[in-house]
Design a protein around this motif. Sequence first.
Motif, mmCIF file in Angstrom:
data_model
loop_
_atom_site.group_PDB
_atom_site.id
_atom_site.type_symbol
_atom_site.label_atom_id
_atom_site.label_comp_id
_atom_site.label_asym_id
_atom_site.label_seq_id
_atom_site.Cartn_x
_atom_site.Cartn_y
_atom_site.Cartn_z
ATOM 1 N N GLY A 1 -2.376 4.147 3.225
ATOM 2 C CA GLY A 1 -3.355 3.535 2.348
ATOM 3 C C GLY A 1 -4.609 3.073 3.058
ATOM 4 O O GLY A 1 -4.837 3.343 4.236
ATOM 5 N N THR B 1 0.860 -1.178 0.000
ATOM 6 C CA THR B 1 0.000 0.000 0.000
ATOM 7 C C THR B 1 0.905 1.241 0.000
ATOM 8 O O THR B 1 2.127 1.128 -0.104
ATOM 9 C CB THR B 1 -0.937 -0.010 1.234
ATOM 10 O OG1 THR B 1 -1.897 1.042 1.106
ATOM 11 C CG2 THR B 1 -0.160 0.170 2.520
ATOM 12 N N ASP C 1 4.954 3.967 -2.796
ATOM 13 C CA ASP C 1 3.797 3.115 -3.095
ATOM 14 C C ASP C 1 4.335 1.691 -3.215
ATOM 15 O O ASP C 1 4.814 1.277 -4.268
ATOM 16 C CB ASP C 1 3.135 3.568 -4.391
ATOM 17 C CG ASP C 1 1.815 2.847 -4.649
ATOM 18 O OD1 ASP C 1 1.421 2.005 -3.817
ATOM 19 O OD2 ASP C 1 1.191 3.120 -5.692
#
Length: 232
Positions: free
Chosen positions: A120, A80, A95
């Motif tokens: 996330g 995430t 990411d």
Amino acid sequence: MSILKTRRSLLRPSLIAMSSFLCCNLPYAQDWVPVYEEPKHRLVFENDHALILDVNLPPGYESLYHQHKLDLLYVTISGTKVWAQSMGKEKGFADVKTGDLRFSSDNDSIPYIHRVGNLGTAPFHVIGVGIKDEIVGDIEPLEGDTRGMQLVDRKAHASVYRISLKPGEASGEHRHNLAFTHVYESGGTLRSDTGEAVKVEGGEFLWHPAGESHRFENAGDQTIDIVEVLSH
């Protein structure tokens, strides 16, 4: 012991002596904890050769500052968007994808103190494998049929192989002359040496002593990805 059996949580060592030493010998001692004391960094295995951390950060979680003393290979079970911040520095953002592999030393010099956070909407789940062994002499860590094994990273102290098996596929039988750990990146059904079908889940792992030979066979209906971390 079957090569397919896995371990999740085995022990938690005493940290009193370690904490006392670190607090007296490192800066910012009052502002950080040993990694084993960070609530979401669970020490799930340790012996004289290796240690394994199960790191699982729920969405929105911000960790305490904590110290890492070993160069760990992180296997991403659930990726995430995350941030990381070394003590005294600005935050960095990434990411992280499911299946990503990286060593601690790719971003920081060992030892280091940092904290991490999950930006996330899914859990950030990684398994960290640290090798303690200091190998003396010229020992070939791997021999035999390495069919299906892909070398994906190599450091002075460790090599990392990925085995990706589609339904019905099998790896070659190979021998490990040094201790190693395997981590299942994804779950499925494997066939054991006795022919039994065994279900495994992503995030399960097993440490092995030197001298073991084995192979993997996918007996299920989905691809299984396995990471092996070999001592040097």
